[in-house]
Design an enzyme around this catalytic site. Structure first.
Site, PDB file in Angstrom:
ATOM      1  N   HIS A 194      28.690  44.053  40.472  1.00  0.00           N
ATOM      2  CA  HIS A 194      29.949  44.732  40.815  1.00  0.00           C
ATOM      3  C   HIS A 194      30.103  45.953  39.894  1.00  0.00           C
ATOM      4  CE1 HIS A 194      33.757  45.428  42.465  1.00  0.00           C
ATOM      5  NE2 HIS A 194      34.473  44.452  41.949  1.00  0.00           N
ATOM      6  N   CYS A 199      38.976  41.105  36.120  1.00  0.00           N
ATOM      7  CA  CYS A 199      38.788  42.079  37.205  1.00  0.00           C
ATOM      8  C   CYS A 199      39.845  41.915  38.305  1.00  0.00           C
ATOM      9  CB  CYS A 199      37.394  41.947  37.780  1.00  0.00           C
ATOM     10  SG  CYS A 199      36.981  40.280  38.311  1.00  0.00           S
ATOM     11  N   ASP A 220      36.819  35.735  34.775  1.00  0.00           N
ATOM     12  CA  ASP A 220      36.817  35.993  36.226  1.00  0.00           C
ATOM     13  C   ASP A 220      37.022  34.644  36.915  1.00  0.00           C
ATOM     14  OD1 ASP A 220      36.403  37.071  38.784  1.00  0.00           O
ATOM     15  OD2 ASP A 220      34.214  37.102  38.604  1.00  0.00           O
ATOM     16  N   ARG A 246      40.419  51.320  38.406  1.00  0.00           N
ATOM     17  CA  ARG A 246      39.477  51.251  39.525  1.00  0.00           C
ATOM     18  C   ARG A 246      39.530  52.549  40.324  1.00  0.00           C
ATOM     19  NH1 ARG A 246      37.791  46.720  41.652  1.00  0.00           N
ATOM     20  NH2 ARG A 246      36.060  48.054  42.247  1.00  0.00           N
ATOM     21  N   GLN A 259      33.421  48.063  39.112  1.00  0.00           N
ATOM     22  CA  GLN A 259      34.397  47.340  38.293  1.00  0.00           C
ATOM     23  C   GLN A 259      34.126  47.571  36.804  1.00  0.00           C
ATOM     24  OE1 GLN A 259      37.115  45.140  39.262  1.00  0.00           O
ATOM     25  NE2 GLN A 259      37.553  45.401  37.090  1.00  0.00           N
ATOM     26  N   ARG A 289      30.639  46.522  50.582  1.00  0.00           N
ATOM     27  CA  ARG A 289      30.927  45.260  49.888  1.00  0.00           C
ATOM     28  C   ARG A 289      30.461  44.122  50.784  1.00  0.00           C
ATOM     29  NH1 ARG A 289      36.251  42.673  47.067  1.00  0.00           N
ATOM     30  NH2 ARG A 289      35.549  44.128  45.484  1.00  0.00           N
TER      31      ARG A 289
END
Ligand code: CP
Ligand code: NVA
Length: 333
Positions: free
Chosen positions: A135, A272, A231, A317, A138, A108
């Protein structure tokens, strides 16, 4: 048994077909059911993975850690400080070192290019745990949650509110195009995804029957949506100086009860996470003091409503990340 995923990187959904994404989602559902039934599934005992985090994380880090442990693996975590990577040692050299010690690498950080170099030179599967551009893990969790709620992805009316050219906006658009969904980005025009990516997604959409559209109109964007998604307005790595402009631009796109009503009672709310839905965080309180707003991208009322599935999404997740590790690391028999 063949395993089409073995040894592959997971850097962007652009690299995977509709069938492959469906396969990963089915695998995640199976792993979830096994875990719920307390059935052990440790096919990767003795393997080691390393988690590289140049940015903060709660869900992604914990999902990789718990997922790897569940599958029988050992985990090393390397945070933003404490390793040589990028400071005294190139990413390419780091990749070649880590690839000799580990069986899988999660990254990440800021640049998509970094995760690509790791993928190119380590010789082991590399998983993208978020970059400024994408991402992808996700999206698997989001899509598993949608399947659990609606039974399918094809034809789902999905609207994304907010900064549609950030990693989430980009990745959701790609995922929706791949899976034959009707994707709407509802945002001010200068926050729509870049044209090159839009064109790529439009080409994919032609093959899958997906629909991709953009609007600045909140009523039009939310009408008839099955999923309302948002988001944060400022992503990790962006300077604090953009908050003012972003709040001014995106406040009209805050997901509130009017938007949810316009979507309909069967619509679900997704995010998310982490989310700024009240003043109970350091940044939330700071923004209240500076701009007088109680919440940012979503109101407390919507976040806490029965239409909100954000914690199921967060749990997924784990199951989806586990599926990615399992699929890319399990040797074909
Ligand atoms: N959604 C997500 O990636 O959360 P974290 O930043 O906590 O990993
Ligand atoms: N766009 C957000 C996603 C966080 C999971 C960020 O990059 O900060």
């Amino acid at each position: 048994m063949t395993n089409n995923f073995y040894g592959r990187n997971f850097l962007t959904l652009l690299d995977f077909t509709q069938d492959e994404i469906s396969e990963l989602l089915s695998l995640a559902a199976k792993l979830k059911a096994k875990k719920k039934a307390n059935l052990e599934c440790r096919p990767l005992v003795g393997k080691n993975v390393v988690l590289l985090f140049e940015k903060d994380s709660t869900r992604t880090r914990c999902a990789f850690q718990v997922g790897a442990n569940d599958l029988g693996m050992n985990v090393t975590y390397l945070g933003p400080t404490g390793s040589q990577m990028g400071k005294k040692e190139t990413i390419k050299d780091t990749a070649r070192v880590l690839g000799r010690m580990y069986d899988g690498i999660e990254y990440r950080g800021f640049k998509q290019e970094t995760v690509e170099i790791l993928g190119q030179y380590s010789g082991v599967p590399v998983w993208n745990g978020l970059t400024d551009m994408y991402h992808p893990t996700q999206i698997l969790a989001d899509f598993l949650t949608i399947i659990e709620k609606f039974g399918h992805l094809e034809g789902i009316n999905f609207t994304y509110f907010g900064d549609a050219r950030n990693n989430m906006g980009n990745s959701l658009m790609i995922g929706a195009a791949k899976m034959g969904m009707n994707f709407t980005a509802c945002a001010p025009k200068d926050l729509w995804p870049n044209e090159v990516l839009v064109e790529k997604c439009m080409d994919i959409a032609k093959l899958t029957g997906a629909n991709i559209r953009f609007t600045e109109n909140v009523t039009e964007g939310s009408k008839g949506a099955d999923v309302i998604y948002t988001d944060v307005w400022v992503s990790m790595g962006e300077p604090d100086s953009v908050w003012k402009e972003r709040i001014e631009k995106l406040y009209p796109y805050q997901v509130n009860s009017k938007i949810m009503e316009n979507a309909g009672e069967n619509a679900i709310f997704m995010h998310c996470l982490p989310a700024f839905h009240n003043r109970d965080t350091k940044v939330g309180e700071e923004m209240f003091e500076k701009f007088g707003i109680e919440a940012m991208e979503v109101t407390e009322e919507v976040f806490e409503s029965s239409q909100s599935v954000v914690f199921e999404e967060a749990e997924n997740r784990l199951h989806t990340i586990k599926a990615v590790m399992y699929a890319t690391m399990r040797e074909p028999k």
